[in-house]
Design a protein around this motif. Structure first.
Motif, PDB file in Angstrom:
ATOM      1  N   GLU A   1       2.858  16.535   3.396  1.00  9.08           N
ATOM      2  CA  GLU A   1       4.292  16.738   3.372  1.00  9.08           C
ATOM      3  C   GLU A   1       5.071  15.454   3.635  1.00  9.08           C
ATOM      4  O   GLU A   1       6.123  15.226   3.035  1.00  9.08           O
ATOM      5  N   GLU A   2       4.546  14.658   4.542  1.00  8.26           N
ATOM      6  CA  GLU A   2       5.252  13.416   4.809  1.00  8.26           C
ATOM      7  C   GLU A   2       5.166  12.493   3.608  1.00  8.26           C
ATOM      8  O   GLU A   2       6.113  11.762   3.310  1.00  8.26           O
TER       9      GLU A   2
ATOM     10  N   VAL B   1      11.459  12.888  -9.665  1.00  9.77           N
ATOM     11  CA  VAL B   1      12.210  13.517  -8.578  1.00  9.77           C
ATOM     12  C   VAL B   1      12.774  14.852  -9.042  1.00  9.77           C
ATOM     13  O   VAL B   1      12.676  15.856  -8.333  1.00  9.77           O
ATOM     14  N   PHE B   2      13.331  14.866 -10.224  1.00 11.22           N
ATOM     15  CA  PHE B   2      13.867  16.114 -10.744  1.00 11.22           C
ATOM     16  C   PHE B   2      12.796  17.186 -10.806  1.00 11.22           C
ATOM     17  O   PHE B   2      12.997  18.320 -10.383  1.00 11.22           O
TER      18      PHE B   2
ATOM     19  N   ARG C   1       0.819  -1.196   0.000  1.00  8.74           N
ATOM     20  CA  ARG C   1       0.000   0.000   0.000  1.00  8.74           C
ATOM     21  C   ARG C   1       0.861   1.257   0.000  1.00  8.74           C
ATOM     22  O   ARG C   1       0.628   2.198  -0.745  1.00  8.74           O
ATOM     23  N   LYS C   2       1.894   1.237   0.823  1.00 13.91           N
ATOM     24  CA  LYS C   2       2.760   2.416   0.887  1.00 13.91           C
ATOM     25  C   LYS C   2       3.417   2.670  -0.465  1.00 13.91           C
ATOM     26  O   LYS C   2       3.483   3.806  -0.941  1.00 13.91           O
ATOM     27  N   GLU C   3       3.895   1.602  -1.083  1.00 12.14           N
ATOM     28  CA  GLU C   3       4.543   1.790  -2.376  1.00 12.14           C
ATOM     29  C   GLU C   3       3.543   2.278  -3.411  1.00 12.14           C
ATOM     30  O   GLU C   3       3.853   3.126  -4.251  1.00 12.14           O
ATOM     31  N   GLN C   4       2.363   1.719  -3.330  1.00 12.73           N
ATOM     32  CA  GLN C   4       1.297   2.120  -4.231  1.00 12.73           C
ATOM     33  C   GLN C   4       1.049   3.631  -4.100  1.00 12.73           C
ATOM     34  O   GLN C   4       0.930   4.346  -5.103  1.00 12.73           O
ATOM     35  N   ILE C   5       0.995   4.083  -2.875  1.00 16.22           N
ATOM     36  CA  ILE C   5       0.750   5.502  -2.629  1.00 16.22           C
ATOM     37  C   ILE C   5       1.941   6.342  -3.078  1.00 16.22           C
ATOM     38  O   ILE C   5       1.779   7.338  -3.790  1.00 16.22           O
ATOM     39  N   MET C   6       3.142   5.925  -2.698  1.00 16.40           N
ATOM     40  CA  MET C   6       4.311   6.738  -3.011  1.00 16.40           C
ATOM     41  C   MET C   6       4.542   6.804  -4.508  1.00 16.40           C
ATOM     42  O   MET C   6       4.905   7.852  -5.053  1.00 16.40           O
TER      43      MET C   6
ATOM     44  N   SER D   1       8.202   9.780  -0.152  1.00 16.48           N
ATOM     45  CA  SER D   1       8.222   9.368  -1.556  1.00 16.48           C
ATOM     46  C   SER D   1       9.556   9.706  -2.203  1.00 16.48           C
ATOM     47  O   SER D   1      10.113   8.908  -2.975  1.00 16.48           O
ATOM     48  N   LEU D   2      10.052  10.864  -1.875  1.00 15.29           N
ATOM     49  CA  LEU D   2      11.344  11.264  -2.443  1.00 15.29           C
ATOM     50  C   LEU D   2      12.441  10.311  -1.980  1.00 15.29           C
ATOM     51  O   LEU D   2      13.261   9.838  -2.772  1.00 15.29           O
ATOM     52  N   GLN D   3      12.424  10.033  -0.715  1.00 15.91           N
ATOM     53  CA  GLN D   3      13.447   9.128  -0.178  1.00 15.91           C
ATOM     54  C   GLN D   3      13.358   7.761  -0.836  1.00 15.91           C
ATOM     55  O   GLN D   3      14.358   7.164  -1.221  1.00 15.91           O
ATOM     56  N   TRP D   4      12.154   7.301  -0.933  1.00 10.54           N
ATOM     57  CA  TRP D   4      11.922   5.985  -1.500  1.00 10.54           C
ATOM     58  C   TRP D   4      12.388   5.962  -2.962  1.00 10.54           C
ATOM     59  O   TRP D   4      13.028   5.016  -3.413  1.00 10.54           O
TER      60      TRP D   4
END
Lengths: 202, 202, 202, 202
Positions: B60-61, B112-113, B16-21, B66-69
């Motif tokens: 924001e989180e 990301v860019f 789910r987290k990956e799906q969201i990110m 997402s950026l980190q991932w």
DNA sequence: TATGAATGAGTCTTCATTCAT
DNA sequence: TATGAATGAAGACTCATTCAT
């Protein structure tokens, strides 16, 4: 006091509109379209937010008219026309064009670039504005393409499909302007020379 | 019936987290941060908006994680490390790096860019994210600078202050990626070669 | 047509703020702070919820300013000062004070009591408001303590540690006011006399 | 392992419900009804929030059943009955009753007081609960009224309309309990004596 | 023409409740 | 029975737009 006559009113109307559009361009460029608040434009133009709706029917119309006005007045167009008649080599003309695009004196022009950037690939952009952007793009293409071809004949520009070169070059240019124009406003000449190396032979 | 065991739950949470990110990255990239609606991310991830708040405490989180991932998964990092060990000339390594940045397999990288683009010069960006962006920038600089220097020794790269070259080149790269990466995904190799001409000798 | 002049605007702003604060006090008192909806205040003030945010920056500010205003307007302060100068015995002054606290003319005062009630022991109360509540409490203590001492000298008030008597009496008073002030607004005088028996001698 | 038999299941059901209701009472008392989250009750009861809905159909039902259970089990009722049979003077019985109401050992009873407080004058309280509250009030009135009358005969209690005395006294009591019961839990005996002076002759 | 008060649609976030396992 | 993932209604707050003066 006698009421203002028709001419004076027209005069005021005109001034006010320019005041608003000038402020709007900068604010739109700085914040993007959706994120620009009418109240911010009003503040920048030192008028009340309500007044904007006397001169424009909506935020989008402010945007659209401001863009048109910027193009007409500030006239990349004029610049391009004059440049076309200058007595420079093709690659020098291209360089001058890029310098102009980066110059802060032509800040309105940079505003327009940045605003256009923001519009791209947003599907909710009104057709009117899309058309405007397209026409602007076409204008640049029409200006650059013959220069590139000429430069190729002179051996100043590398031998590649001219349309593709124009595409690559304009894409790069609009990308970097939208990204962070201030970076290019220090040491501009040197940086532009390096940028131009993409397409020049020496 | 027995409740799901810890493994199964972990599995679901992870998915789910990956799906969201994954959805979030694209949506953030397309619309910018402020303009990204949680509901749009939810729609893109095919879940209800409420669920996002099970996994993240705020918009924001979502952005930050997402950026980190994206960085971790898409592993520019690993790529850069491997590339460092490759048996190629400096300019070939730089080319490979640019090709990678443009590659659609690393499409997340373009997200990301573009997201980073949007963050710049916005004063209300949370410090955490600013730090992240800085660290990412540093990573690229640290990778590119020695290659540029080496290339200059080989005579492959033009003789300019290396730091400045890196600056100009990365600025251009991030600008064009953020602007419209799809343009660079057709005919990539040829376009990249032209782009590289900025800094290579003839 | 000419826009409103500064005086008229000031007039409107003033009215509107009072309208909102007056409604807010009652609604906050009735429902507690967290449970008070801005939309309910708006309905009570017969305005749109959006307008509240023209005059106050947040629900909390509505609360804070309303409390301040209630204290200033309803002027417990003035009342206490005048009462101090009255030509009454200590216990009569205390009685007058309690009657005032119960009086429906000072119904705002009951709102303030009930609101404060609701704040106590909530850890998420903003410091500003805690400070306000403390200062209000101190004011009552400072008023009552000398009266109690004087009363003890006259033999009207029972011999107990004055600070403790004040504490018990004020705690009781604030409790009953917050609980259901309407009960005390019928037959007030008789009920107050019974209440005062707590601390008076026979 | 053999599945649990019917008795064991019944046993578990029973335990769980009490576990939930016991936690719920405290949480409701601390936070008020609307502000109490099911998840907080679940945490306090050390179960998952989902499980609460196996035993109760809604938050309100948790509240209602918890109140009933508190009254039945913890039994103010039993206390009152036993107290009625004690060999004390009327005013001593009243004192014992007040001490009991304040005692933290009877904390459940204080919970109930505080919860009831919270319900008053909220128009959206379900009828069921209003009825319960009324019946509880009646119980206290029925307990106190004869004591007051008896006390008046003994000369211990002041000569006022008994119903009115009961009203004033219970109103005060419920007010101060709801307000801040902890204040009365230090030095309880002395404070209660002062409180009782309201209605006693000496 | 000019002002700013007023409105309400739209967005983030919380939380009671449902449901698959 | 027990868990916690999933849903969506509701509430605070923002801001484009309208309107009285």
């Amino acid at each position: 006091m006698a009421p203002l006559n028709e001419n004076q009113l027209e005069q005021i109307r005109h001034e006010r509109k320019e005041q608003i559009m000038s402020a709007a361009l900068q604010v739109f460029a700085d914040n993007g379209i959706k994120l620009t608040k009418i109240s911010t434009i009003a503040k920048a133009a030192k008028i009340s937010h309500g007044l904007i709706y006397h001169y424009f029917s909506s935020k989008e119309e402010v945007l659209y008219e401001s863009l048109q006005w910027a193009t007409a007045v500030n006239t990349s167009i004029n610049f391009l026309e004059e440049l076309g008649e200058d007595d420079l080599s093709p690659s020098e003309k291209i360089k001058k064009f890029v310098l102009y695009a980066f110059s802060s004196t032509s800040s309105t022009s940079s505003y327009v670039f940045r605003i256009i950037q923001n519009l791209d690939n947003k599907e909710d952009t009104p057709q009117e504005i899309k058309d405007y952007v397209d026409s602007l793009g076409t204008m640049y293409i029409n200006f650059l393409t013959p220069l590139i071809k000429e430069g190729q004949e002179y051996g100043e520009i590398i031998q590649e499909e001219p349309e593709e070169l124009v595409g690559i070059f304009l894409t790069t240019l609009s990308g970097v302007i939208a990204d962070d124009i201030t970076f290019w406003q220090e040491n501009t000449e040197r940086k532009v020379e390096i940028l131009l190396r993409m397409i020049t032979t020496r």
